[in-house]
Design an enzyme around this catalytic site. Structure first.
Site, PDB file in Angstrom:
ATOM      1  N   ARG A  38      27.460  -7.217  14.616  1.00 21.04           N
ATOM      2  CA  ARG A  38      27.691  -8.168  13.523  1.00 21.04           C
ATOM      3  C   ARG A  38      29.042  -8.851  13.691  1.00 21.04           C
ATOM      4  NH1 ARG A  38      26.534  -6.039   7.645  1.00 21.04           N
ATOM      5  NH2 ARG A  38      27.218  -8.185   7.390  1.00 21.04           N
ATOM      6  N   CYS A  88      26.605  -2.101  -0.396  1.00 21.32           N
ATOM      7  CA  CYS A  88      27.094  -2.145   0.986  1.00 21.32           C
ATOM      8  C   CYS A  88      27.641  -0.750   1.288  1.00 21.32           C
ATOM      9  CB  CYS A  88      28.189  -3.214   1.054  1.00 21.32           C
ATOM     10  SG  CYS A  88      29.154  -3.114   2.543  1.00 21.32           S
ATOM     11  N   ARG A  93      31.315  -3.829  -3.914  1.00 18.39           N
ATOM     12  CA  ARG A  93      31.635  -5.197  -3.484  1.00 18.39           C
ATOM     13  C   ARG A  93      30.926  -6.250  -4.353  1.00 18.39           C
ATOM     14  NH1 ARG A  93      31.399  -5.673   2.879  1.00 18.39           N
ATOM     15  NH2 ARG A  93      32.765  -7.449   2.456  1.00 18.39           N
ATOM     16  N   LYS A 123      35.420 -14.005  13.407  1.00 20.39           N
ATOM     17  CA  LYS A 123      34.194 -13.999  12.576  1.00 20.39           C
ATOM     18  C   LYS A 123      34.559 -14.364  11.140  1.00 20.39           C
ATOM     19  CE  LYS A 123      32.762  -9.957  10.748  1.00 20.39           C
ATOM     20  NZ  LYS A 123      32.590  -9.921   9.275  1.00 20.39           N
ATOM     21  N   ASN A 124      35.655 -13.792  10.639  1.00 18.80           N
ATOM     22  CA  ASN A 124      35.992 -13.987   9.226  1.00 18.80           C
ATOM     23  C   ASN A 124      36.677 -15.307   8.932  1.00 18.80           C
ATOM     24  OD1 ASN A 124      34.706 -11.630   8.697  1.00 18.80           O
ATOM     25  ND2 ASN A 124      36.567 -10.397   8.434  1.00 18.80           N
ATOM     26  N   ASP A 154      40.266  -3.564   7.687  1.00 15.78           N
ATOM     27  CA  ASP A 154      39.287  -3.677   8.765  1.00 15.78           C
ATOM     28  C   ASP A 154      39.748  -2.996  10.050  1.00 15.78           C
ATOM     29  OD1 ASP A 154      38.110  -7.036   7.930  1.00 15.78           O
ATOM     30  OD2 ASP A 154      37.775  -5.069   7.028  1.00 15.78           O
ATOM     31  N   ILE A 181      41.545  -0.682  -0.482  1.00 19.78           N
ATOM     32  CA  ILE A 181      40.762  -1.894  -0.752  1.00 19.78           C
ATOM     33  C   ILE A 181      39.324  -1.572  -1.147  1.00 19.78           C
ATOM     34  CG2 ILE A 181      39.954  -4.091   0.203  1.00 19.78           C
ATOM     35  CD1 ILE A 181      43.005  -3.980   0.002  1.00 19.78           C
ATOM     36  N   ARG A 203      26.609 -10.096   3.100  1.00 23.06           N
ATOM     37  CA  ARG A 203      27.122 -10.395   1.781  1.00 23.06           C
ATOM     38  C   ARG A 203      28.048 -11.605   1.770  1.00 23.06           C
ATOM     39  NH1 ARG A 203      27.632  -6.641  -0.408  1.00 23.06           N
ATOM     40  NH2 ARG A 203      29.015  -7.371  -2.045  1.00 23.06           N
TER      41      ARG A 203
HETATM   42  C1  EPZ Z   1      36.592  -9.905   3.311  1.00 19.53           C
HETATM   43  O1  EPZ Z   1      35.549  -9.367   2.530  1.00 19.53           O
HETATM   44  C2  EPZ Z   1      36.208  -9.619   4.749  1.00 19.53           C
HETATM   45  N1  EPZ Z   1      34.953 -10.292   5.057  1.00 19.53           N
HETATM   46  C3  EPZ Z   1      36.052  -8.110   4.952  1.00 19.53           C
HETATM   47  O2  EPZ Z   1      35.763  -7.885   6.321  1.00 19.53           O
HETATM   48  C4  EPZ Z   1      37.373  -7.440   4.603  1.00 19.53           C
HETATM   49  O3  EPZ Z   1      37.235  -6.046   4.708  1.00 19.53           O
HETATM   50  C5  EPZ Z   1      37.779  -7.809   3.176  1.00 19.53           C
HETATM   51  O4  EPZ Z   1      37.823  -9.239   3.030  1.00 19.53           O
HETATM   52  C6  EPZ Z   1      39.146  -7.257   2.797  1.00 19.53           C
HETATM   53  O5  EPZ Z   1      40.101  -7.736   3.705  1.00 19.53           O
HETATM   54  C7  EPZ Z   1      34.972 -11.629   5.299  1.00 19.53           C
HETATM   55  O6  EPZ Z   1      36.010 -12.274   5.256  1.00 19.53           O
HETATM   56  C8  EPZ Z   1      33.652 -12.268   5.605  1.00 19.53           C
HETATM   57  P1  EPZ Z   1      37.378  -8.917  -0.916  1.00 19.53           P
HETATM   58  P2  EPZ Z   1      35.477  -9.730   0.963  1.00 19.53           P
HETATM   59  O7  EPZ Z   1      36.674  -9.854  -1.841  1.00 19.53           O
HETATM   60  O8  EPZ Z   1      36.037 -11.076   0.718  1.00 19.53           O
HETATM   61  C9  EPZ Z   1      36.668  -6.266  -4.772  1.00 19.53           C
HETATM   62  C10 EPZ Z   1      34.632  -6.997   8.143  1.00 19.53           C
HETATM   63  O9  EPZ Z   1      34.642  -5.834   8.540  1.00 19.53           O
HETATM   64  N2  EPZ Z   1      36.037  -7.474  -5.338  1.00 19.53           N
HETATM   65  O10 EPZ Z   1      38.751  -9.279  -0.453  1.00 19.53           O
HETATM   66  O11 EPZ Z   1      34.105  -9.409   0.512  1.00 19.53           O
HETATM   67  C11 EPZ Z   1      35.875  -5.725  -3.595  1.00 19.53           C
HETATM   68  O12 EPZ Z   1      34.844  -4.879  -4.049  1.00 19.53           O
HETATM   69  C12 EPZ Z   1      34.527  -7.259   6.670  1.00 19.53           C
HETATM   70  O13 EPZ Z   1      34.746  -8.033   8.859  1.00 19.53           O
HETATM   71  C13 EPZ Z   1      35.603  -7.448  -6.663  1.00 19.53           C
HETATM   72  O14 EPZ Z   1      35.717  -6.434  -7.350  1.00 19.53           O
HETATM   73  O15 EPZ Z   1      36.468  -8.652   0.351  1.00 19.53           O
HETATM   74  C14 EPZ Z   1      36.921  -4.987  -2.802  1.00 19.53           C
HETATM   75  O16 EPZ Z   1      37.084  -3.702  -3.355  1.00 19.53           O
HETATM   76  C15 EPZ Z   1      34.238  -5.988   5.888  1.00 19.53           C
HETATM   77  N3  EPZ Z   1      35.018  -8.567  -7.182  1.00 19.53           N
HETATM   78  C16 EPZ Z   1      38.196  -5.825  -3.037  1.00 19.53           C
HETATM   79  O17 EPZ Z   1      37.936  -6.612  -4.198  1.00 19.53           O
HETATM   80  C17 EPZ Z   1      34.868  -9.715  -6.454  1.00 19.53           C
HETATM   81  O18 EPZ Z   1      34.339 -10.711  -6.986  1.00 19.53           O
HETATM   82  C18 EPZ Z   1      38.531  -6.769  -1.889  1.00 19.53           C
HETATM   83  O19 EPZ Z   1      37.359  -7.474  -1.581  1.00 19.53           O
HETATM   84  C19 EPZ Z   1      35.317  -9.725  -5.131  1.00 19.53           C
HETATM   85  C20 EPZ Z   1      35.904  -8.600  -4.591  1.00 19.53           C
END
Ligand code: EPZ
Length: 421
Positions: free
Chosen positions: A399, A117, A122, A22-23, A307, A329, A93
């Site tokens: 999802r 979320c 996020r 999915k990701n 995850d 994370i 998102r």
């Molecule tokens: C990706 O989400 C995955 N989703 C998530 O999987 C996964 O948990 C996450 O990466 C971490 O591995 C997809 O790939 C579609 P991040 P993403 O940006 O990219 C903060 C699932 O279960 N952050 O790496 O949204 C954020 O709040 C989902 O399949 C900022 O502060 O995660 C988090 O604390 C859930 N500002 C950390 O960084 C930003 O602009 C990591 O988030 C972006 C992120």
């Protein structure tokens, strides 16, 4: 609203096959917006989030054709509406993944800010900051981010203040069409980033260093069509490995990529599960029935995947001893703890750490899924709980897991989907 009814106590035996990731599918689908030519993608999983992404692409003006068996043909001849509307973004998102491609392709993008979320705030501030550094002007109004680009994006050096997976993907896609060189520093190294870079390279992008923390892109004028098969879903595969272990079963997980699961399989072996390679793309897990508590701290890839944290916690409720599970994370990714406790688990939360004392005999209960991976955790717990567990709001699990109840039932789990009465 669908529910799962699960009778605990069955050992999982036989085999399950992993779907496409999915990701990986989400950014790869968004990348189709970067070219007017057709892109053919294989192994796209049929899960809700992918359905949402397909709606987003159609909304922007792309044509999608389902060619069957997970193959999709996408062609964004013209982008009629460079926009991701609120009613779609609020359900997913990861819609922010169209921000970079739309801005790079059309010079415009209007993307609804993702709401809150369950697992954390996020924000997408790092996506926005990176696009601004590439020369886009971004404003926020009425809950939308609006990007405007005069001429072409300009390549530059971008250093992420914290590692972001979709932030890296969003800006990698934008950089492919920018003028000049872009370097993404402190980039995410997830396999899904590497998979996206492989597709972009097939489309004519010039990328070096994908999979490392420094990705170098030489912008090009245009990208062309391509064909690509996405990677296996490592989180689904990891979830199934833990399902095999928690039930003390003997399960082969097929069509996966063991090289993406090394952190998990090492920990599971340490905990006493037997995991062996059963030929290319297949892992066999045998639960010893006596698992030992092993700590886990989530981290960006190649660390222990956040995850998989909720699922691993369910596994540790059945392990002998105390395990410390630390989530680094997201700030609120322990929603599954209270539901597991209602089933009899002994878990204490202290800040970003959950302390699990096991083994605890679990008993079936009515539980509610709160987010995608928490739901998977409740299903794993239900597989070993005494009696019936009813998991409500399984749209969360739909999802990110394709037909999970069918796959688990085929391996012996007593699980069935019941529509809301
Ligand atoms: C990706 O989400 C995955 N989703 C998530 O999987 C996964 O948990 C996450 O990466 C971490 O591995 C997809 O790939 C579609 P991040 P993403 O940006 O990219 C903060 C699932 O279960 N952050 O790496 O949204 C954020 O709040 C989902 O399949 C900022 O502060 O995660 C988090 O604390 C859930 N500002 C950390 O960084 C930003 O602009 C990591 O988030 C972006 C992120």
């Amino acid at each position: 609203m669908d529910k799962f009814s699960i009778q605990g106590g069955a050992r999982l035996e036989g085999e399950v096959s992993t779907s496409g990731s999915k990701n990986a599918a989400l950014p790869v689908l968004a990348a189709c917006l970067l070219t007017e030519e057709p892109v053919v993608l294989h192994r796209i999983p049929k899960v809700r989030d992918i359905g949402t992404m397909k709606k987003l692409l159609r909304h922007a003006g792309a044509e999608l054709e389902e060619l069957g068996n997970g193959t999709v043909r996408v062609q964004a001849c013209a982008i009629r509406k460079p926009e991701a509307p609120y009613d779609l973004v609020k359900t997913m998102r990861a819609s922010s993944l169209v921000l970079g491609p739309l801005a790079a392709r059309t010079g415009r993008a209007r993307v609804s800010l993702p709401g809150g979320c369950a697992i954390g705030a996020r924000p997408i501030n790092l996506h926005v900051a990176g696009l601004e550094q590439l020369g886009a002007r971004l404003e926020q109004s009425h809950g939308y981010i609006e990007a405007k680009v005069e001429g072409r994006l300009q390549g530059t050096q971008i250093r992420f203040e914290r590692i972001t997976v979709t932030g890296t993907e969003d800006l990698l896609m934008a950089a492919t069409l920018a003028e000049g060189e872009t370097v993404l520093e402190n980039a995410a190294r997830e396999p899904e980033v590497t998979d996206l870079a492989e597709l972009l390279t097939k489309m004519g992008a010039r990328i070096e260093g994908a999979g490392t923390s420094a990705i170098r892109v030489q912008g090009v004028e245009k990208l062309h069509g391509a064909e690509h098969t996405i990677i296996a879903d490592r989180i689904e595969a990891g979830t199934f490995l833990m399902a095999g272990a928690i039930t003390g079963g003997d399960l082969v997980v097929r069509d996966c990529q063991p090289e993406h699961l090394e952190e998990l399989t090492a920990k599971m072996r340490q905990a006493g599960a037997t995991i062996t390679e059963e030929g290319p793309g297949a892992l066999r897990v045998r639960g010893s029935g006596r698992l030992r508590a092993v700590d886990a701290t989530t981290a960006e890839y190649p660390g222990f995947a956040t995850d998989l944290q909720a699922q691993y916690m369910a596994l540790m409720t059945q392990a002998q001893g105390i395990s410390f599970i630390t989530e680094t994370i997201f700030e609120n990714r322990f929603m599954h703890v209270l539901e597991l406790a209602r089933m009899g688990a002994n878990i204490r939360i202290e800040g970003s750490q959950a302390i699990v004392a096991g083994p605890s005999p679990l008993s079936g209960a009515n539980v509610i899924a709160s987010d995608l991976r928490a739901s998977a955790s409740l299903v794993l717990a239900a597989l070993v709980a005494d009696g019936e567990t009813v998991v409500d709001r399984v749209y969360h699990i739909d999802r990110g897991y394709e037909k999970i109840e069918e796959k688990l039932a085929a391996a012996g789990a007593r699980i069935k989907r019941a529509g809301s009465k």
